[in-house]
Design an enzyme around this catalytic site. Sequence first.
Site, PDB file in Angstrom:
ATOM      1  N   LYS A 170       1.247  -6.588 -10.853  1.00  0.00           N
ATOM      2  CA  LYS A 170       2.460  -6.869 -11.602  1.00  0.00           C
ATOM      3  C   LYS A 170       2.123  -7.349 -13.014  1.00  0.00           C
ATOM      4  CE  LYS A 170       5.696  -9.229  -9.359  1.00  0.00           C
ATOM      5  NZ  LYS A 170       7.031  -8.640  -9.123  1.00  0.00           N
ATOM      6  N   ARG A 221       6.304 -15.630 -10.325  1.00  0.00           N
ATOM      7  CA  ARG A 221       6.116 -14.593  -9.289  1.00  0.00           C
ATOM      8  C   ARG A 221       4.631 -14.425  -8.985  1.00  0.00           C
ATOM      9  NH1 ARG A 221      10.429 -11.959 -12.382  1.00  0.00           N
ATOM     10  NH2 ARG A 221      12.148 -11.460 -10.963  1.00  0.00           N
ATOM     11  N   GLY A 237       3.928 -11.794   3.033  1.00  0.00           N
ATOM     12  CA  GLY A 237       3.441 -13.041   3.605  1.00  0.00           C
ATOM     13  C   GLY A 237       3.094 -14.025   2.513  1.00  0.00           C
ATOM     14  N   MET A 267       3.968 -15.993  -1.141  1.00  0.00           N
ATOM     15  CA  MET A 267       5.145 -16.418  -1.859  1.00  0.00           C
ATOM     16  C   MET A 267       5.497 -15.351  -2.869  1.00  0.00           C
ATOM     17  SD  MET A 267       5.881 -19.627  -4.234  1.00  0.00           S
ATOM     18  CE  MET A 267       6.322 -18.618  -5.637  1.00  0.00           C
ATOM     19  N   ARG A 323       5.726   0.192 -11.519  1.00  0.00           N
ATOM     20  CA  ARG A 323       4.564   0.543 -10.687  1.00  0.00           C
ATOM     21  C   ARG A 323       4.669   2.029 -10.348  1.00  0.00           C
ATOM     22  NH1 ARG A 323       6.790  -3.073  -5.632  1.00  0.00           N
ATOM     23  NH2 ARG A 323       8.741  -1.918  -5.422  1.00  0.00           N
ATOM     24  N   HIS A 355      -5.799  16.832  26.053  1.00  0.00           N
ATOM     25  CA  HIS A 355      -5.643  18.284  26.161  1.00  0.00           C
ATOM     26  C   HIS A 355      -4.359  18.730  25.476  1.00  0.00           C
ATOM     27  CE1 HIS A 355      -4.283  21.983  28.260  1.00  0.00           C
ATOM     28  NE2 HIS A 355      -5.561  22.316  28.102  1.00  0.00           N
ATOM     29  N   SER A 412     -23.193  24.645  13.622  1.00  0.00           N
ATOM     30  CA  SER A 412     -21.851  24.114  13.426  1.00  0.00           C
ATOM     31  C   SER A 412     -21.736  22.840  14.258  1.00  0.00           C
ATOM     32  CB  SER A 412     -20.832  25.161  13.867  1.00  0.00           C
ATOM     33  OG  SER A 412     -19.548  24.613  13.824  1.00  0.00           O
ATOM     34  N   CYS A 422     -16.851  22.029  13.258  1.00  0.00           N
ATOM     35  CA  CYS A 422     -15.666  22.594  13.887  1.00  0.00           C
ATOM     36  C   CYS A 422     -15.028  21.627  14.858  1.00  0.00           C
ATOM     37  CB  CYS A 422     -16.010  23.905  14.588  1.00  0.00           C
ATOM     38  SG  CYS A 422     -17.261  23.689  15.847  1.00  0.00           S
ATOM     39  N   TYR A 440     -19.088  24.642   5.253  1.00  0.00           N
ATOM     40  CA  TYR A 440     -17.660  24.800   5.534  1.00  0.00           C
ATOM     41  C   TYR A 440     -17.185  23.794   6.581  1.00  0.00           C
ATOM     42  CZ  TYR A 440     -18.984  27.273   9.827  1.00  0.00           C
ATOM     43  OH  TYR A 440     -19.519  27.591  11.038  1.00  0.00           O
TER      44      TYR A 440
END
Lengths: 877, 877
Positions: free
Chosen positions: B22, B91, B100, B102, B332, B448, B764, B832, B852
């Site tokens: 901020k 702030r 959580g 202030m 922001r 599965h 692979s 893979c 790959y």
Amino acid sequence: MAKQWVYAFGEHEFDKDLLGGKGANLGEMTKIGLPVPPGFTITTEACRHCIKEGKPPADLDSQVMQKLAEVEKKTNKKFGDAANPLLFSVRSGAKFSMPGMMDTVLNIGLNDATAAGLAKKSGNERFAFDSYRRLVQMFGDVVLGVEHKKFEAVLDSYKKGRKDTDLTVNELKQIVREYKELVKKETKKPFPDEPAEQLKLAINAVFESWNTPRANVYRKLNNIPDDLGTAVNVQAMVFGNRGANSGTGVAFTRNPATGAKEHYGEYLVDAQGEDVVAGIRTPKPVDEMKKDLPAAYAELLEVYDKLEKHYKEMQDFEFTIEGGKLYMLQTRTGKRTAQAAVKIAVDMVKEALIDKETAVMRVEPNSINQLLHEQLDPTAELKVIAKGLAASPGAAVGRIVFNAEDAQEWAAKGEKVILARNETSPEDIAGMAVAKGILTARGGMTSHAAVVARGMGKCCVAGCNAVRVDEKTKKMFVGDREFEEGAWISLDGDTGRVIQGQVKTVPPALSGDFGVFMQWADSFRRLRVRANADTPVDAKRARDFGAEGIGLCRTEHMFFGEDRLPWMQKMILAKDAEGRREALGHLLEMQREDFKGLFKAMDGLPVTIRLLDPPLHEFLPSHEELLVEITKLKATKGSAALLREKEVLLKRVEELKEINPMLGNRGCRLGITLPDVTRMQVRAIIEAAIECEANGVKVKPEIEVPLVSHVNELKFVKQIIDETAECVFKERGKRSAYKVGTMIELPRATLTADEIAEYAEFMSFGTNDLTQTTFGFSRDDAEGKFLHEYVEAKILDGDPFAVIDRGGVGKLIKMTVELGRKTKPKLEIGICGEQGGEPNSVEFCHIVGLDYVSCSPFRVPIARLAAAQAGIRHKKQ
Amino acid sequence: MAKQWVYAFGEHEFDKDLLGGKGANLGEMTKIGLPVPPGFTITTEACRHCIKEGKPPADLDSQVMQKLAEVEKKTNKKFGDAANPLLFSVRSGAKFSMPGMMDTVLNIGLNDATAAGLAKKSGNERFAFDSYRRLVQMFGDVVLGVEHKKFEAVLDSYKKGRKDTDLTVNELKQIVREYKELVKKETKKPFPDEPAEQLKLAINAVFESWNTPRANVYRKLNNIPDDLGTAVNVQAMVFGNRGANSGTGVAFTRNPATGAKEHYGEYLVDAQGEDVVAGIRTPKPVDEMKKDLPAAYAELLEVYDKLEKHYKEMQDFEFTIEGGKLYMLQTRTGKRTAQAAVKIAVDMVKEALIDKETAVMRVEPNSINQLLHEQLDPTAELKVIAKGLAASPGAAVGRIVFNAEDAQEWAAKGEKVILARNETSPEDIAGMAVAKGILTARGGMTSHAAVVARGMGKCCVAGCNAVRVDEKTKKMFVGDREFEEGAWISLDGDTGRVIQGQVKTVPPALSGDFGVFMQWADSFRRLRVRANADTPVDAKRARDFGAEGIGLCRTEHMFFGEDRLPWMQKMILAKDAEGRREALGHLLEMQREDFKGLFKAMDGLPVTIRLLDPPLHEFLPSHEELLVEITKLKATKGSAALLREKEVLLKRVEELKEINPMLGNRGCRLGITLPDVTRMQVRAIIEAAIECEANGVKVKPEIEVPLVSHVNELKFVKQIIDETAECVFKERGKRSAYKVGTMIELPRATLTADEIAEYAEFMSFGTNDLTQTTFGFSRDDAEGKFLHEYVEAKILDGDPFAVIDRGGVGKLIKMTVELGRKTKPKLEIGICGEQGGEPNSVEFCHIVGLDYVSCSPFRVPIARLAAAQAGIRHKKQ
């Protein structure tokens, strides 16, 4: 300079690679002045040339002829001379003895002319033509490839039921003629009468026999390189079959069965080597030569002496006596029993022949296993009905029972029992404990039965496929034989044999020499040796065998006891925390006493205690049994209350059921998801330690967290351990030292050993699990299914659960040691898997710098010896 | 020099670490000339000092006062001055926004005197005392810790059901008095009237709030270090609640839902920020300000422009209008939907705000998943009945059925169905294929059901524990609700929600921008992306999504088809070689057609075909089902013929049964113990290749040997493959190119990749199995049992089956690449496993140099984007 392919015996230094084993030893004996008939060795190099080029070296022939001339000179005979013929034997001799290769052709140099000359010179026509007959037969078979049985057919047609020795000279001459015709018919060439050609053909035949299919297969099976080649030994013939002052024999410089320094050996008068082997006549002990052949006997005594002084090792040798004179034909290191090996090693040190280091290297570590167990009487006649895996050594004789309850019942009545099961499970422990031996139809060398039996030092034959156990009808079937409960059988855990009936046994031979020998071994080893033991009885036995601590106490084994299992089950089935706490309270009491017993037995030595490891469902009835029971109860409308009870149990069993229990909720995962169990175990350990110390026992507990894959698991459990210990210290107003460490049994732990070492005071490799996960082999499944085929097809050299796989698992072990010691240079690292007592693996542990190995009590002496040998073998590194 | 703890807005360069998010943005806006009320930021360093030392830095106060004086100068007001009071907001502002802590205290500086002054100066007594009332309440609650509800009780006692705005000035004064009494009673101290003390206490309260338990838990859960600290922003108050020419609003520089470049935002006239949040009044779209507040509107348009030009990113900002003048309170980066993210990225490139590289980095790869599937209508009202795992994305609406047969039957009648099961097994495939979505009660993200559904691109909610399926009675239970077969439900595979009834859906939003964006992404990636696909339909879809080949075709999936399974079972149950051959012959015909379909779909691209992998018992009925059937048949004396048949089947199932099937006789072990199956598969591949080539299809088959642990396994199978291929070539009179390679999925393979590379043309990684064995976690067991607890307890950062575990599994992958390329520098290596489509894992694959990644078709675009981002992020390396 041209290459030398041929060396007279003794011309070259001892070199088995070049001269083969036989040739090198013939040379050696020649050099030390033993009466070796002269001859020469054609080198393995010549054979390799032959393999590579497809033909022998061009100058081989001329070199052979030159050495042959030297032999003629030494013997005063001439090769091919009808008046005074010199005959040769041709024998192969590779570095490693190898069946399938051409072995021997005798009497080379005989033909019609020299045979007649030999007859005349020896004055023994029958001897000459018998030798001639043997040449044609052997040469025809071995060199020319005419089938042996075809010669036998000719011979039989003359013998007509009589013995060889009954054949007359004329008949022998007739046989030689018929043999030669046979050769001509089969090979389309006449039998070579020219002695030089005979010799050349025989030498080539030896070279070629290197590549017979049988020799190739043997090399493949025994990992002998194909390009070693064999040497060829050409030696002047001497004859033991030239009458009453001739003979032949085989002897050992010491008794190979007992190790005693005595004249051991046998001989036959008027005989050739093959007659001793054939076993038609019964040989006599060598000491009788004193009477029969006194001059040769005197020479023999000198041979005993010279051989041992030179080789500094027990020798197995062959000799021939010709005309009263002794000739040496071969010597090699003699095979011996374990008992003999120990005695010979100890005696030779006492005789100042060898030093202690050499003595320690002389005994094969695995072989001493035999010395630690009761054995079947070697003289007994055995009715072997089946053969399984030699899973745990020793012998056992008893009456068959088929379940743990029966085993306990029968044993309580004083009966000796053998527990026969298809396979055992943790619930069988009590039955196994009272049985003399265990027989299983399924499972491998690391099946439950095998592992537990080895731990108990109890004879076990496992995975005996020929056996089928019907546990319901209490019968055992082997082929078409049926054995009722109570039938006597005997087991041989050293060979895996299952024997019908009651065989006599002999006690272990732990003689004084053994103690001396092991003491020497201990002085050469760096590796410490601990034992895997879960009970005070095992711990004591391990200590007696020389264990320097407990490297693995598997606490779960303590929960399978009859008094424990119900509480364990209550703990698992508890509906709430309170129910669980109550059950844990009872288990705590018992565990504390267990640990006190262990600590007392190991007073002063470290005791590594592994926290609960197996998945909880192992403590509950099997899912399938329950399913079947419930289905039955439903189908038959059985007791509703029982059905309800079983269904509740089934539900919990289903919750705990796992698809791959080996990779499931076990090890420290259990200790994390059920921290109360960890707390109970740690409390039991610490309370036991404090109570023992109060009684003057020196306690060194090492609390081991199993199956860690991530450092955070260890961190988490260590915190519970430390908190619990602090809590007990506060309650008791006393502190007590303990260590916290971890099993390294998963690849991820090895890869992150540097992180894990931050929280571990010690590490111990669980190589069973590590091998399973590194290979992705489930031990139980692999050994029953594909591992055997893998070894057969040479995909693997051997069972990686038996011997550490250096190329894979070994790399991880090495990495762990390096990473772990990077964090903590003095980190104590051991191994407690099955391989911790296997010599090749022990050597590996020495090489990578472990601090100790831990194995089942009965393997402790083996590990001690293997560690000593590794220490000696690698002391320069 | 003393340390500077306090910076005026814009005094320091942009530095979120020091100023918090901020504070850094307030400074930035100040610097670019946006109308930010003046103020200053106390650094996170001051907070860290406070945490460490237990008190603020000694010179903090004086530095605050100095910066405060600057604000007084800029505003022409004085803090605490009754005539012309300056008020502040305080702030918190950490680097990462953090619940959580202030948050805010407004109106600091008010007391009886300044409130009266503010009333006078503003000419609005009600406004002044309402502000005063708010200060005491907020300060009392947040700084002094008096419970919020106690203030509310006082307030309610005045409101008596009226609105806040109905309170009179006198009532407000009375409330302030009562509030102060409440504070005194609760804190035993009077409310601090001194403005400087108010400010000091508020600043300290922010510092202290860093360590509230809630903030600590949040940091722990989000891996935010505890020692970052927060900054504090002190800013001159501006008031949106000072009448009709004041107001407050929130806006985005572009539409965060669609990405359109338009004025997006809302405001309220005569209101403070908290009123917008409270949602009591309905805000108006910002464009209406043009009429209501024309000057401020003009300023707002400038803000839109300046912010985007400066940040080159879509901004989410807050503003207040006081007396017609606009003030910026915060900005922001704005959150947005995936669709908006893509559009904004593409538009900004077109507007020359950013380059393509930056655009590609702007979209979270996982988020584009949403763009590829049908979605639930976002405007629909949902009756959510349960929540499971978001196992496979998309939406599905259909009628529930409870087994595969019913699914097929209903689907055949044209019904949309959702298949609901406790868990699925390979036998459910046909049912899954026709269902719109899948719901399971058990199983994790890689169960599965989840894996198959993702492969099919089908919506799946898995492991929905609140659901209980009774497959027998065909009912589903959720809490006390009961759903009959045929009931309508809807699934949201993106969130895991299960919704009662028929929800409307909207089609995937694959707009033109998406295509442009992905094209840019492709230009930045080095990694190729392939797909895991077993059918021509999947292959085509994958290709449409940009797949550059098939990285994994699991041939076993082909055997579960209705026409295949019986032959597969016949093959397994065959009594002799001939029976097996017959079954294999039928399977060959079908496999060949399968491969032809795949080759055609992937014309010109490589297709990696893995040989049969799963253990054979997966193709047979379950052991337990058979046991129950047989027990029932026996107990009820059912059909003897059926019993016999079942018993034969049971026997074979028992032979094949394994304790840990994951580590059992599967993968290449199967191909070695049953080489006929390997031969059949290879023949099917090669014949298909030759037939396709004859039709002009360009075929690049890569035959993959699974589960290799030792180079000899690959050598053995490769020989079978090559022999079979040669055999087909000879028969067909044609050759065709193919490669042979292996899955790397066991630790031992990674450790010996140099040896394996001798026989492999490609490798692979099967990271599912590799993760299982490296951790020793059975995926199915871990996800249901302890993995969740592990992640909860922070033992693991996350599920290693979802994201590659770089510290362990990653080390093995790296080692493999190094060893493999040592043998073959150009060895092609891919991945893979499930993780091949997960962005963090894709980045890792890029880093270690794989060629790959391969993933399920629907993840191909995600992998493409992740690969591009990895390429950009690591391009300097």
